[in-house]
Design an enzyme around this catalytic site. Structure first.
Site, PDB file in Angstrom:
ATOM      1  N   LYS A 118     -16.839 -17.247  36.250  1.00 20.30           N
ATOM      2  CA  LYS A 118     -16.787 -15.887  35.708  1.00 20.30           C
ATOM      3  C   LYS A 118     -17.347 -15.927  34.289  1.00 20.30           C
ATOM      4  O   LYS A 118     -16.666 -16.323  33.343  1.00 20.30           O
ATOM      5  CB  LYS A 118     -15.365 -15.326  35.705  1.00 20.30           C
ATOM      6  CG  LYS A 118     -15.310 -13.872  35.245  1.00 20.30           C
ATOM      7  CD  LYS A 118     -13.910 -13.314  35.266  1.00 20.30           C
ATOM      8  CE  LYS A 118     -13.929 -11.837  34.832  1.00 20.30           C
ATOM      9  NZ  LYS A 118     -14.472 -11.651  33.479  1.00 20.30           N
ATOM     10  N   CYS A 422      -6.741   4.367  -4.289  1.00 18.77           N
ATOM     11  CA  CYS A 422      -6.626   2.962  -3.889  1.00 18.77           C
ATOM     12  C   CYS A 422      -8.013   2.464  -3.499  1.00 18.77           C
ATOM     13  O   CYS A 422      -8.609   2.933  -2.527  1.00 18.77           O
ATOM     14  CB  CYS A 422      -5.664   2.818  -2.716  1.00 18.77           C
ATOM     15  SG  CYS A 422      -5.508   1.123  -2.112  1.00 18.77           S
TER      16      CYS A 422
END
Length: 577
Positions: A118, A422
């Site tokens: 896979k 901020c």
């Protein structure tokens, strides 16, 4: 669980799955492991089974994950490209075999399966007409994919011509980035990817095929739409004869042979030159595959047998506190570097402070790192037996690491309330605002944003559209070529779809799928800004919790002011793509 609780939980799971699908399939930046994602899907399926009246046709349980990127032309698949169902242990494999045996009315110990690797890559379809490569596409949503023909042509192990008498032949497989190529790419200061799958995804979706070519992708084929083929192993041999590469494969009969192949691949995976996250078992007889058929999301005749999560040990060096665009503080562990499946890991997420407290992280702790599905690693435990006697437990900070404002604790969330001043929040939000999925300003990354903020050129997102007033200053900082690129991109970004504007507002819980639903429902920004909670809940895909967040956001006069300022510089287009 009562009906109303189930409804809320199902809506919550749907939103989470859609969000993580966008991260994985669209942005190539998954934030949770495959196992965690699969668990969410299992929870959704279980609830929908228990409350069938809540099982809607648009549920992620019925839809193939992903969709076509609108930057590319769309291609409709002749046969849908579906996902694979997953198994994580032999009991689930046993159940899978038993279901097929019952459907075919055969002895389960005599049914043959073809086992393959896979590949952790991207599915692609390639159509040849008269032996010449004609068109290639991604899986997309399973029905509609993206036209990536020119990019596929740059992959050297994909034949441009094949010897076949079949007029129109479709080949399917996985595009991947070899591990050595990934390691070399990540040595560059410019390119940093978390894993080969993400790097391959970014390379395959480049609008410039020359960039794709430079990433040296590769391809494994696993499917051919040819009537002459009778079995899956015959298909793989057929593909090899045409000049395609395939992974190792094995025809297995019964659970013991399946288990043997799985364990052989698991033991040898680290010696491979490509990433795999499990094995795939397909009913070998193609005519029997047709009898078994498909569910809405996956074929019933095939299954992925996933590998267990990889767990490693290393030491904590420090804990950093990252400030997000909405002010949320997230603890991140700084680690002694550890290599996991070829990737050097130096940091791991702690998710939130509840998790940090639960783990009891202390200075110099030896921790267990999980990296399942080759995504962002996380700390899952502490080896307390190796804990130092004089260690100090990490605590929840009380002030913002960026602006020193006092932090607020709201349930499990710790955040900085100083949204306007901020620096970290401003940088993160502006970076999100100009990102590809929002206003898509090319060339404007965090480094440039920080530079503009430090030189007082930008304080909030709308200031991006005023940067042309400071062209001389920017040229001094960045040079003429980069400045021209950024300013041109800013000018182009002023024409923007309504859903992108809604997405750029960073309303809690609103992702790209939700933003498109909102744009489709309200049609213009005025209607959206005046929407009610009742109107929002009526939208299939908008839950009560998200509706509350949207209304709260729009009731904030500061947010409305910011939207009105933006409208002075941008032009909203009619497109939803």
């Amino acid at each position: 669980m009562d009906f109303e609780t189930a409804r809320r939980e199902i809506n919550k799971l749907k939103e989470m799955i859609k969000k993580y699908d966008e991260e994985y399939y669209i942005n190539s930046m998954p934030s949770i492991s495959d196992a965690e994602y699969d668990n969410l899907r299992k929870q959704l399926l279980a609830l929908e089974k228990k409350f069938p009246e809540l099982d809607t046709v648009d549920s992620p349980s019925h839809i193939v994950s992903g969709h076509a990127n609108t930057a590319f032309k769309k291609v409709k698949h002749n046969i849908p490209m579906l996902s694979l169902d997953n198994a994580f242990n032999l009991d689930e494999i046993e159940s899978f075999i038993s279901r097929i045996a019952k459907h075919l009315n055969e002895d389960k110990d005599t049914i043959q399966f073809c086992g393959e690797h896979k590949i952790d890559g991207l599915s692609a379809s390639i159509i040849y007409v008269d032996g010449k490569l004609n068109i290639a596409s991604t899986r997309g949503d399973g029905v509609i994919g993206e036209d990536i023909t020119e990019n596929i042509k740059t992959i050297t192990n994909i034949p441009k011509k094949i010897q076949t008498d079949i007029k129109v032949l479709e080949i399917r497989g996985e595009v991947y980035m070899p591990i050595q190529v990934f390691n070399t790419l990540n040595e560059s200061e410019i390119h940093k990817f978390s894993n080969p799958r993400n790097a391959a995804s970014g390379a395959l979706r480049q609008l410039d095929p020359a960039i794709t070519a430079s990433r040296r992708l590769a391809f494994f084929a696993y499917y051919a739409d040819a009537d002459c083929l009778k079995t899956q192993d015959e298909t793989l041999k057929f593909l090899q004869d045409l000049g395609f590469e395939t992974t190792e494969y094995c025809v297995c009969t019964g659970i013991k042979e399946i288990d043997a192949f799985y364990n052989k691949v698991l033991c040898n995976r680290k010696a491979l030159q490509y990433d795999i996250d499990g094995t795939v078992f397909k009913l070998n007889d193609l005519s029997k595959q047709q009898i078994i058929g498909c569910a809405s999301r996956y074929p019933r005749h095939s299954i992925a047998f996933k590998f267990p999560e990889d767990i490693y040990r290393t030491k904590i060096v420090n804990v950093e506190y990252n400030v997000g665009r909405s002010g949320t503080i997230t603890p991140v562990a700084v680690l002694n570097p550890v290599t996991i499946l070829g990737v050097l890991i130096t940091k791991a997420t702690l998710h939130n402070f509840d998790e940090m407290q639960r783990l009891g992280i202390c200075t110099n702790d030896t921790v267990l790192i999980k990296r399942s599905g080759d995504v962002i690693p996380q700390i899952i435990g502490v080896d307390v037996q190796l804990r130092e006697k004089d260690c100090i437990k990490y605590s929840i900070p009380t002030t913002c690491p960026s602006c020193n404002a006092n932090l607020v604790t709201d349930s499990a969330r710790v955040y900085c309330p100083n949204h306007s001043n901020c620096r970290a929040q401003i940088i993160q939000y502006i970076a999100y605002f100009v990102s590809k999925q929002c206003f898509n300003v090319v060339g404007l990354g965090k480094a440039q944003i920080e530079l503009f903020i430090d030189n007082n050129l930008v304080k909030k997102p709308v200031d991006i559209f005023k940067l042309s007033n400071f062209a001389t200053d920017i040229r001094t900082m960045l040079g003429s070529r980069i400045t021209a690129k950024i300013l041109d991109s800013i000018e182009n970004s002023k024409n923007v779809a309504l859903y992108r504007l809604i997405l750029s507002l960073a309303i809690p819980q609103v992702g790209i799928t939700s933003a498109k639903l909102l744009a489709k429902r309200f049609q213009n920004i005025e209607n959206f800004c005046h929407c009610t909670k009742e109107q929002l809940i009526e939208i299939n895909g908008i839950g009560e919790s998200m509706a509350s967040d949207i209304v709260e956001f729009l009731q904030n006069t500061k947010n409305i002011k910011n939207i009105n300022e933006l409208l002075q510089y941008i032009h909203l287009t009619d497109t939803i793509s």
